[in-house]
Design a protein around this motif. Structure first.
Motif, PDB file in Angstrom:
ATOM      1  N   ILE A 125       0.847  -1.184   0.000  1.00 25.78           N
ATOM      2  CA  ILE A 125       0.000   0.000   0.000  1.00 25.78           C
ATOM      3  C   ILE A 125       0.886   1.238   0.000  1.00 25.78           C
ATOM      4  O   ILE A 125       1.713   1.413   0.902  1.00 25.78           O
ATOM      5  N   THR A 127       1.088   5.439  -0.111  1.00 28.36           N
ATOM      6  CA  THR A 127       0.383   6.702   0.027  1.00 28.36           C
ATOM      7  C   THR A 127       0.818   7.641  -1.088  1.00 28.36           C
ATOM      8  O   THR A 127       1.959   7.596  -1.554  1.00 28.36           O
ATOM      9  N   CYS A 225      -0.443  -4.132  -5.668  1.00 28.25           N
ATOM     10  CA  CYS A 225      -0.191  -2.831  -5.043  1.00 28.25           C
ATOM     11  C   CYS A 225      -1.457  -1.988  -5.062  1.00 28.25           C
ATOM     12  O   CYS A 225      -2.287  -2.112  -5.965  1.00 28.25           O
ATOM     13  N   ALA A 226      -1.575  -1.105  -4.068  1.00 32.49           N
ATOM     14  CA  ALA A 226      -2.689  -0.172  -3.972  1.00 32.49           C
ATOM     15  C   ALA A 226      -2.148   1.199  -3.616  1.00 32.49           C
ATOM     16  O   ALA A 226      -1.067   1.325  -3.031  1.00 32.49           O
ATOM     17  N   THR A 228      -3.360   5.005  -1.860  1.00 31.97           N
ATOM     18  CA  THR A 228      -4.373   5.708  -1.079  1.00 31.97           C
ATOM     19  C   THR A 228      -4.127   7.204  -1.182  1.00 31.97           C
ATOM     20  O   THR A 228      -2.982   7.655  -1.168  1.00 31.97           O
ATOM     21  N   PHE A 266      -6.166   2.465   4.870  1.00 36.30           N
ATOM     22  CA  PHE A 266      -5.294   1.294   4.758  1.00 36.30           C
ATOM     23  C   PHE A 266      -6.110   0.007   4.807  1.00 36.30           C
ATOM     24  O   PHE A 266      -5.847  -0.940   4.038  1.00 36.30           O
ATOM     25  N   ALA A 269      -7.856  -0.463   1.530  1.00 37.55           N
ATOM     26  CA  ALA A 269      -6.920  -0.926   0.499  1.00 37.55           C
ATOM     27  C   ALA A 269      -6.625  -2.409   0.652  1.00 37.55           C
ATOM     28  O   ALA A 269      -6.533  -3.141  -0.345  1.00 37.55           O
ATOM     29  N   ALA A 270      -6.492  -2.895   1.889  1.00 36.08           N
ATOM     30  CA  ALA A 270      -6.255  -4.325   2.104  1.00 36.08           C
ATOM     31  C   ALA A 270      -7.433  -5.155   1.620  1.00 36.08           C
ATOM     32  O   ALA A 270      -7.249  -6.223   1.021  1.00 36.08           O
ATOM     33  N   CYS A 280       0.070  -7.048   4.834  1.00 34.79           N
ATOM     34  CA  CYS A 280       0.256  -5.854   4.021  1.00 34.79           C
ATOM     35  C   CYS A 280       1.438  -5.023   4.532  1.00 34.79           C
ATOM     36  O   CYS A 280       1.765  -5.049   5.716  1.00 34.79           O
ATOM     37  N   VAL A 282       2.898  -1.020   4.284  1.00 37.11           N
ATOM     38  CA  VAL A 282       2.548   0.363   3.959  1.00 37.11           C
ATOM     39  C   VAL A 282       3.832   1.158   3.749  1.00 37.11           C
ATOM     40  O   VAL A 282       4.773   1.061   4.545  1.00 37.11           O
TER      41      VAL A 282
END
Length: 364
Positions: A125, A127, A225-226, A228, A266, A269-270, A280, A282
């Motif tokens: 994740i 940012t 991947c994500a 936020t 978060f 996103a998970a 995960c 971050v």
């Protein structure tokens, strides 16, 4: 044990699927209640409620509330493991950290796949602010442009620059710069500051140093991947396209998701990555974001730069740039989490079986 919970169960239906279910109700022979048909005039209301426009895409442009939130200080969230609420036909469902870690277990086929490709079991994740893009410079430029328009001078002081970057606009305008005489002027300056920020964002085309190479390595080994962000979805997608990073992200959490804190983003996103929070990692540059990641039982990798290293000591790993990272670093973050048979357990002492008491039956 197969997991009964999947990420798609938390996400709203696309408008076209929702309207399809509304327009074609299932038969009552299977025991389902009939759906009521809605008028076309209410279609827009349904679409907007889920963050879509009439064509099913994200809302165009950015709203006033979205623009103002860029310069607001967010809550950390999940201090006691609490999560957010999602709505189900049977009623609201509270989703917290322990709930997700318990329900989002790997299925049998997933465990077999992760045994052959262990890296795919992780979820990363990122940012948006100061990790993927240098938004710190964008905020400073917006403040200096606002000062020029208003005929105000911003002192060259490190503490003031720090406030301009990380503090909320209300606090800076009233307590730091003292530019405000009333509430009307405060709202006008905040809105203009946000407009300047979004104008500068349109010219951002280069990501942070080493980001693209690191994402390319993750993409090669198949780690999802994500990203936020507090931006709206349309603005974020356009920025990722300009920087050439859109293909690397399988999920994104934006303003339309309605998350109230850093930790809630978060967790969302998970869920979208279909990975339980404890699997995960971050990537953050802010101590508040690192705390939020740990509150969600996630690992945290800190990026030194906008913040000095001594403010990021709580992170599980701190690097000066993404070029210092490798896939083996991700494995080492979870190296201490072994199989269940390695956990400490209480030894139960052997209890001798009770002796049977022999009796003799006498017949008289």
């Amino acid at each position: 044990m197969d997991c009964p919970l999947r990420c798609s169960s938390f996400l709203p239906l696309r408008p076209e699927r929702l309207l399809c279910r509304l327009a074609h109700p299932p038969s009552n022979g299977l025991g389902f209640p009939r759906w009521k048909r809605i008028e076309s005039g209410r279609c827009l209301v349904v679409c907007k409620a889920f963050g879509f426009d009439e064509q099913g895409g994200g809302s165009r442009g950015f709203s006033k509330s979205t623009a103002l939130k860029v310069f607001m200080e967010e809550a950390i969230g999940a201090e006691y493991g609490e999560g957010f609420e999602t709505f189900r036909p049977e009623g609201p469902l509270k989703v917290d950290v322990d709930f997700l870690n318990d329900r989002m277990q790997e299925s049998a086929l997933q465990r077999i796949r992760y045994a052959m490709k262990p890296d795919e079991a992780f979820g990363l994740i990122f940012t948006w602010d100061n990790v993927l893009a240098d938004t710190r410079a964008l905020k400073l430029d917006a403040w200096y442009q606002l000062g020029l328009e208003e005929g105000k001078h911003i002192p060259e002081d490190n503490n003031i620059r720090r406030s301009l970057t990380y503090a909320g606009a209300d606090h800076v305008l009233t307590k730091v710069l003292h530019w405000v005489d009333g509430d009307e002027q405060l709202e006008r300056l905040k809105l203009r500051l946000s407009e300047l920020y979004f104008e500068n964002l349109q010219n951002l085309k280069a990501p942070m140093e080493g980001v693209k190479e690191w994402l390319d390595a993750l993409y090669t080994v198949g780690i999802p991947c994500a990203v936020t962000s507090r931006l709206d979805r349309t603005t974020l997608i356009a920025a990722l396209k300009r920087m050439g990073l859109q293909k690397y992200f399988q999920a994104m959490v934006t303003e339309e998701d309605g998350m109230d804190s850093i930790a809630h983003r978060f967790l969302s996103a998970a869920v979208k990555l279909d990975r339980k929070p404890s699997k995960c990692v971050v990537f953050e540059d802010d101590p508040r974001g690192i705390t939020a990641a740990h509150n969600c039982t996630m690992m945290a990798v800190a990026l030194i730069g906008a913040r000095p290293a001594y403010e990021l000591v709580q992170a599980d790993l701190a690097v000066a740039s993404f070029s210092e990272l490798s896939i083996i670093n991700l494995r080492r973050l979870f190296a201490h989490k072994g199989s269940a048979f390695m956990d400490l357990q209480k030894q139960i002492g052997e209890i001798a079986p009770r002796r049977r008491k022999l009796t003799i039956d006498t017949v008289f």
